[in-house]
Design an enzyme around this catalytic site. Structure first.
Site, PDB file in Angstrom:
ATOM      1  N   GLU A   1       0.772  -1.356   0.143  1.00 53.41           N
ATOM      2  CA  GLU A   1       0.010   0.141  -0.104  1.00 53.41           C
ATOM      3  C   GLU A   1       0.882   1.192  -0.043  1.00 53.41           C
ATOM      4  O   GLU A   1       0.527   2.437  -0.541  1.00 53.41           O
ATOM      5  CB  GLU A   1      -1.105  -0.048   1.215  1.00 53.41           C
ATOM      6  CG  GLU A   1      -2.091  -0.985   1.253  1.00 53.41           C
ATOM      7  CD  GLU A   1      -2.647  -1.082   2.588  1.00 53.41           C
ATOM      8  OE1 GLU A   1      -3.951  -1.604   2.647  1.00 53.41           O
ATOM      9  OE2 GLU A   1      -2.180  -0.727   3.543  1.00 53.41           O
TER      10      GLU A   1
ATOM     11  N   ASP B   1     -12.720  -4.267  -2.578  1.00 49.16           N
ATOM     12  CA  ASP B   1     -13.819  -5.304  -2.579  1.00 49.16           C
ATOM     13  C   ASP B   1     -15.052  -4.846  -1.971  1.00 49.16           C
ATOM     14  O   ASP B   1     -15.246  -3.835  -1.189  1.00 49.16           O
ATOM     15  CB  ASP B   1     -13.126  -6.487  -1.746  1.00 49.16           C
ATOM     16  CG  ASP B   1     -12.786  -6.185  -0.391  1.00 49.16           C
ATOM     17  OD1 ASP B   1     -13.601  -6.527   0.549  1.00 49.16           O
ATOM     18  OD2 ASP B   1     -11.894  -5.682  -0.004  1.00 49.16           O
TER      19      ASP B   1
END
Length: 260
Positions: A15, A203
């Site tokens: 990330e 998601d």
């Protein structure tokens, strides 16, 4: 208070790396306890410094130290060491199809950051403590300018959730579900540092498709979008006075100290 030092706190190295590249950060030495396996990166601007702290790898299992247990201690030590004027937790999260979320949406925290897995029912004495409700810095005008969605960030320790946790997320009015922000926000509130959560949806948690599969399939194509929003947010914040960029409530204003 003028923002001259921003600290970014990120759980996973993958990330962090797009942010590091986007902002041309360099790894620096630090004085945080060597037993914490963190890495620290820095970018200098004409208006101040931007520091990025990555949680690091678990020595036992060789994976990123995700979740509140890994990040709470890092947050405390990093805030104590670097004394930033503002703290941003950037990362990935699950969204809700029922709320109109789509992979790639970037949410900025609004209201307060809450837990959905610290459940003490039917014990009412610890009920509110379990949910937490830690304050975040409201930035509605910047959110609109950057095309960010606003919503409540809800934190839990697991990728999957139980029916009881799903119910608590509904009570939290959760916009996104993730694993670190509430613990970091609590530490920031304890130390009197303004906090912002910035999360990209990778998601959807309320579909039949496995969240982990969605995360894996979507991560690489979406994570640079988060890095772009982080850079733009930092560019707006650095050098500005907090009173000019946010509508602060009186109780939150009292909790912000000009220096640590």
């Amino acid at each position: 208070m003028t923002i001259q030092k921003i600290m970014l706190l990120v759980a996973m190295d993958k990330e962090a790396q797009p942010i590091i590249r986007q902002m041309q950060m360099k790894e620096i030495e630090h004085k945080i306890d060597a037993f914490l396996p963190i890495k620290v990166y820095e970018a200098d601007t004409s208006k101040g410094k931007i520091i990025l702290v990555v949680s690091g790898k678990c020595a036992t299992h060789g994976v990123d130290r995700i979740g509140t247990q890994g990040l709470n201690l890092v947050a405390w030590e990093a805030l104590k060491t670097f004394k930033p004027d503002i703290l941003i937790n950037a990362g990935t999260a699950g969204g809700f199809k029922k709320n109109g979320s789509m992979p790639g949406d970037v949410y900025v925290s609004t209201g307060s950051i809450k837990y959905h897995d610290r459940l003490f029912h039917p014990d009412m004495h610890f009920l509110n403590y379990g949910v937490g409700s830690y304050k975040c810095l409201p930035i509605p005008f910047i959110a609109k300018r950057l095309g960010l969605k606003e919503g409540v960030i809800s934190t839990g320790a697991s990728l999957l959730s139980s029916p009881q946790e799903d119910d608590q997320m509904d009570k939290n009015n959760a916009a996104v579900k993730e694993m670190e922000a509430a613990g970091i926000a609590e530490v920031a509130q304890m130390r009197g540092v303004p906090f912002i959560g910035l999360k990209i949806v990778t998601d959807l948690v309320d579909t039949h498709e496995c969240p982990q599969n969605q995360f894996t399939n979507n991560f690489d194509k979406l994570i640079t979008h988060l890095a772009d929003k982080v850079q733009k947010l930092c560019t707006i914040l650095i050098g500005e006075k907090i009173d000019k960029i946010s509508e602060l409530t009186p109780d939150y204003r009292e909790n912000i100290r000009s220096s640590l």
